[in-house]
Design a protein around this motif. Structure first.
Motif, PDB file in Angstrom:
ATOM      1  N   HIS A   4       0.797  -1.210   0.000  1.00  0.00           N
ATOM      2  CA  HIS A   4       0.000   0.000   0.000  1.00  0.00           C
ATOM      3  C   HIS A   4       0.838   1.272   0.000  1.00  0.00           C
ATOM      4  CE1 HIS A   4      -2.910  -2.956   1.972  1.00  0.00           C
ATOM      5  NE2 HIS A   4      -3.397  -2.699   0.780  1.00  0.00           N
ATOM      6  N   TYR A 237      -6.026   9.825  -1.185  1.00  0.00           N
ATOM      7  CA  TYR A 237      -5.869   8.568  -1.922  1.00  0.00           C
ATOM      8  C   TYR A 237      -4.384   8.328  -2.147  1.00  0.00           C
ATOM      9  CZ  TYR A 237     -10.869   8.394  -2.779  1.00  0.00           C
ATOM     10  OH  TYR A 237     -12.233   8.313  -2.617  1.00  0.00           O
ATOM     11  N   LYS A 239      -1.420   5.733  -3.983  1.00  0.00           N
ATOM     12  CA  LYS A 239      -1.266   4.810  -5.105  1.00  0.00           C
ATOM     13  C   LYS A 239      -0.531   3.561  -4.633  1.00  0.00           C
ATOM     14  CE  LYS A 239      -0.551   6.328  -9.301  1.00  0.00           C
ATOM     15  NZ  LYS A 239       0.089   6.877 -10.528  1.00  0.00           N
ATOM     16  N   LYS A 240      -1.173   2.409  -4.793  1.00  0.00           N
ATOM     17  CA  LYS A 240      -0.562   1.133  -4.410  1.00  0.00           C
ATOM     18  C   LYS A 240       0.558   0.791  -5.389  1.00  0.00           C
ATOM     19  CE  LYS A 240      -3.609  -2.038  -3.193  1.00  0.00           C
ATOM     20  NZ  LYS A 240      -4.826  -2.889  -3.195  1.00  0.00           N
ATOM     21  N   GLN A 242       0.948  -1.573  -7.330  1.00  0.00           N
ATOM     22  CA  GLN A 242       0.487  -2.061  -8.629  1.00  0.00           C
ATOM     23  C   GLN A 242      -0.136  -0.945  -9.471  1.00  0.00           C
ATOM     24  OE1 GLN A 242      -0.425  -3.249  -5.695  1.00  0.00           O
ATOM     25  NE2 GLN A 242       0.578  -5.264  -5.551  1.00  0.00           N
ATOM     26  N   GLY A 243      -0.207   0.272  -8.917  1.00  0.00           N
ATOM     27  CA  GLY A 243      -0.753   1.394  -9.658  1.00  0.00           C
ATOM     28  C   GLY A 243      -2.199   1.714  -9.353  1.00  0.00           C
ATOM     29  N   GLU A 244      -2.849   0.901  -8.516  1.00  0.00           N
ATOM     30  CA  GLU A 244      -4.232   1.170  -8.156  1.00  0.00           C
ATOM     31  C   GLU A 244      -4.281   2.236  -7.052  1.00  0.00           C
ATOM     32  OE1 GLU A 244      -6.227  -2.427  -7.016  1.00  0.00           O
ATOM     33  OE2 GLU A 244      -4.994  -3.634  -8.381  1.00  0.00           O
ATOM     34  N   TRP A 245      -5.381   3.018  -7.084  1.00  0.00           N
ATOM     35  CA  TRP A 245      -5.579   4.029  -6.050  1.00  0.00           C
ATOM     36  C   TRP A 245      -6.428   3.453  -4.928  1.00  0.00           C
ATOM     37  CZ3 TRP A 245      -3.000   8.440  -5.633  1.00  0.00           C
ATOM     38  CH2 TRP A 245      -2.391   8.961  -6.773  1.00  0.00           C
ATOM     39  N   MET A 246      -6.047   3.818  -3.706  1.00  0.00           N
ATOM     40  CA  MET A 246      -6.738   3.307  -2.515  1.00  0.00           C
ATOM     41  C   MET A 246      -7.055   4.479  -1.586  1.00  0.00           C
ATOM     42  SD  MET A 246      -5.148   0.816   0.423  1.00  0.00           S
ATOM     43  CE  MET A 246      -5.977   0.574   1.993  1.00  0.00           C
TER      44      MET A 246
END
Length: 554
Positions: A4, A237, A239-240, A242-246
């Motif tokens: 994360h 937010y 950025k994880k 892998q490029g996903e936003w959390m």
């Protein structure tokens, strides 16, 4: 967190796991400190009007010693063509007179840097200083523990490899930030658009003209080593890997937890083993968002480079190979990114894609010195000067000077003493006069300077100890001998006989309040007056004066 890019920290983690009482007390104490920051920060950002807040304006990182207010839409643009819808109050390490005296008692190293300085705390929110400084100091303790913990987690030989560069001179800014909800901004923009239509001007509302994009804060990584953040509403937010936003978790305003985000410096030191975490803030839809941010850097001149443990052919799958480590200082790391983001913001204004025609400019500051004393008749007197030329020609005032170095210690006292000595070479002031000058009031003036620029005048008093000190002030002054060369002529007045009809119009309103304060509180300095005066062609149109408790460090 490897996936994360951030983690959540309980502030009592360092307490013995079996000592639940100590853990609960520690959590409750820090929770109260956090809650207090929210309360005082909201009083400033939410309860005060824009004009009041702008007297504390500062231009962010143009001078590293400063702290103060950043207006809405004037946050740096970390991405080109994106406007940050946020306002904030910022500070660096606050060096008060008491803290300077105690420097030798701390375990901080002392190195010259621009990472600490005098903060102009709002007189309208006197408890803000104590609340913010308590949180700031607690963050110092947490940062030290984490710097050592990171080194230990990386199995570094020297567990102080990071922490040894952390001192009083480390770059550790703190920010309290307010993100208005979308409807608050849109309502304001709609009104502005209507006004523009009526005057047949182009509307710069970014939403209507598809110009720049309005965001909370653009995607970016932080410039220091790590960042502590506390938010009371969703909006951050991250950025994880892998490029996903959390979405980062929200916290209660009294919850003793912090979100910890890795920053650029730690990524450089570890040659990428710890990665700086990209993050952004979305505009809140239904409820305004507040957050507390504390950046944790190292000393300005510390060289930030891939440490030997993370360079070359060392064993370990995560250790990258690099022929030669590149070097940059912490200050350079910050400055490079700041200059880019500052350029993006100014470019938006230049291309007229920004809600404002121009960014706010710092107010001009002046200090006026009132000399007061009791004479042998036990009556109070005040020394005023009659101006022979200039903007105050044929009028009486105190000694007035322009404050050139506002964020230096004793700036007001030094300006006052210099103004008196410059006006009258023959004036004789006590040797310790500078340490006895106290600020009794500060007022915003509109219509005094050109281009409607705000002026702030700090009204200061030097109370002489006795009649002998009063006599000494003008003992070498001879008005007949000096008349041709003087720009001002000094004169002592009984406070009951002050010639208000021959003075600037605002003086009749605030002089009596300051004088009464001095007369009733000779040995105390616990209140201050504030407010504003609005002039039109030298005619007073409007004013307001309020009284506040003096800003306290407790």
């Amino acid at each position: 967190d490897g996936e994360h890019g951030f983690f959540q920290l309980d502030v009592d983690d360092e307490v013995d796991e079996f000592d639940q009482v100590a853990a609960t007390e520690k959590r409750a104490t820090f929770g109260k400190d956090i809650k207090r920051v929210y309360e005082m920060g909201k009083k400033f950002l939410k309860d005060l009007n824009e004009d009041t807040k702008k007297q504390y304006l500062h231009t962010q990182y143009e001078t590293f010693e400063t702290g103060g207010y950043i207006p809405l839409f004037e946050e740096y643009a970390y991405k080109a063509n994106e406007i940050a819808c946020v306002e904030s109050f910022d500070l660096v390490r606050d060096i008060s007179e008491e803290e300077e005296e105690d420097e030798n008692k701390t375990d901080f190293m002392k190195q010259p840097s621009g990472a600490r300085g005098r903060i102009d705390w709002p007189i309208e929110v006197p408890e803000m200083k104590g609340a913010f400084n308590r949180f700031y100091q607690k963050c110092d303790e947490i940062a030290r523990i984490l710097f050592c913990s990171f080194a230990k987690a990386l199995s570094m030989q020297n567990e102080r490899a990071f922490e040894k560069h952390f001192s009083r001179d480390s770059h550790c800014a703190m920010r309290f930030m307010r993100y208005p909800q979308v409807t608050q901004i849109d309502d304001k923009n709609s009104k502005d658009a209507d006004d523009d239509d009526k005057s047949n001007n182009n509307n710069n509302n970014t939403n209507n003209n598809n110009n720049a994009k309005e965001v909370g804060v653009s995607e970016h990584t932080d410039f220091e080593m790590m960042t502590f953040l506390h938010q009371n509403e969703c909006g951050l937010y991250v950025k994880k890997r892998q490029g996903e936003w959390m979405a980062a978790p929200t916290l209660r305003e009294d919850e003793a937890k912090l979100l910890v985000i890795i920053s650029d410096g730690l990524e450089v030191f570890t040659n990428g083993m710890y990665k700086a975490t990209p993050h952004r803030v979305e505009r809140p839809e239904n409820k305004e968002r507040f957050s507390i941010v504390r950046f944790n850097g190292v000393n300005a001149e510390t060289e930030v480079y891939a440490l030997p443990e993370f360079v070359g052919n060392n064993d370990g799958a995560n250790k990258r190979k690099r022929g030669k480590a590149t070097t940059i200082t912490q200050l350079d790391l910050i400055t490079t990114k700041v200059e880019e983001a500052d350029g993006n913001l100014k470019d938006l204004v230049k291309r007229k894609k920004h809600p404002k025609e121009a960014l706010s400019s710092n107010p001009e500051r002046f200090a006026q010195l009132l000399l007061m004393a009791k004479d042998y008749d036990n009556q109070w007197y005040i020394c005023l000067v009659l101006h022979k030329s200039g903007e105050f020609a044929e009028r009486y005032t105190g000694f007035i000077g322009k404050v050139e170095t506002w964020y230096e210690k004793n700036a007001l006292a030094e300006t006052c003493i210099f103004a008196a000595c410059e006006a009258l070479e023959e004036i004789t002031l006590p040797e310790n006069a500078k340490t006895r000058v106290t600020e009794k009031a500060r007022f915003r003036f509109h219509g005094w300077l050109q281009e409607n620029k705000m002026a702030i005048e700090h009204e200061c008093v030097l109370v002489l100890n006795n009649a002998r000190e009063k006599e000494a002030v003008l003992k070498d002054f001879n008005v007949d001998a000096c008349a041709k060369d003087l720009s001002v002529i000094p004169k002592w007045f009984k406070v009951e006989d002050i010639p208000y009809a021959e003075m600037p119009e605002d003086d009749m309103h605030w002089y009596p309040m300051v004088i009464q304060n001095v007369k009733e509180n000779e040995k105390k300095d616990d209140i201050i007056h504030g407010g504003y005066f609005t002039f039109d062609n030298d005619v007073l149109k409007d004013f307001e004066i309020k009284t506040y408790p003096k800003v306290s460090s407790s």
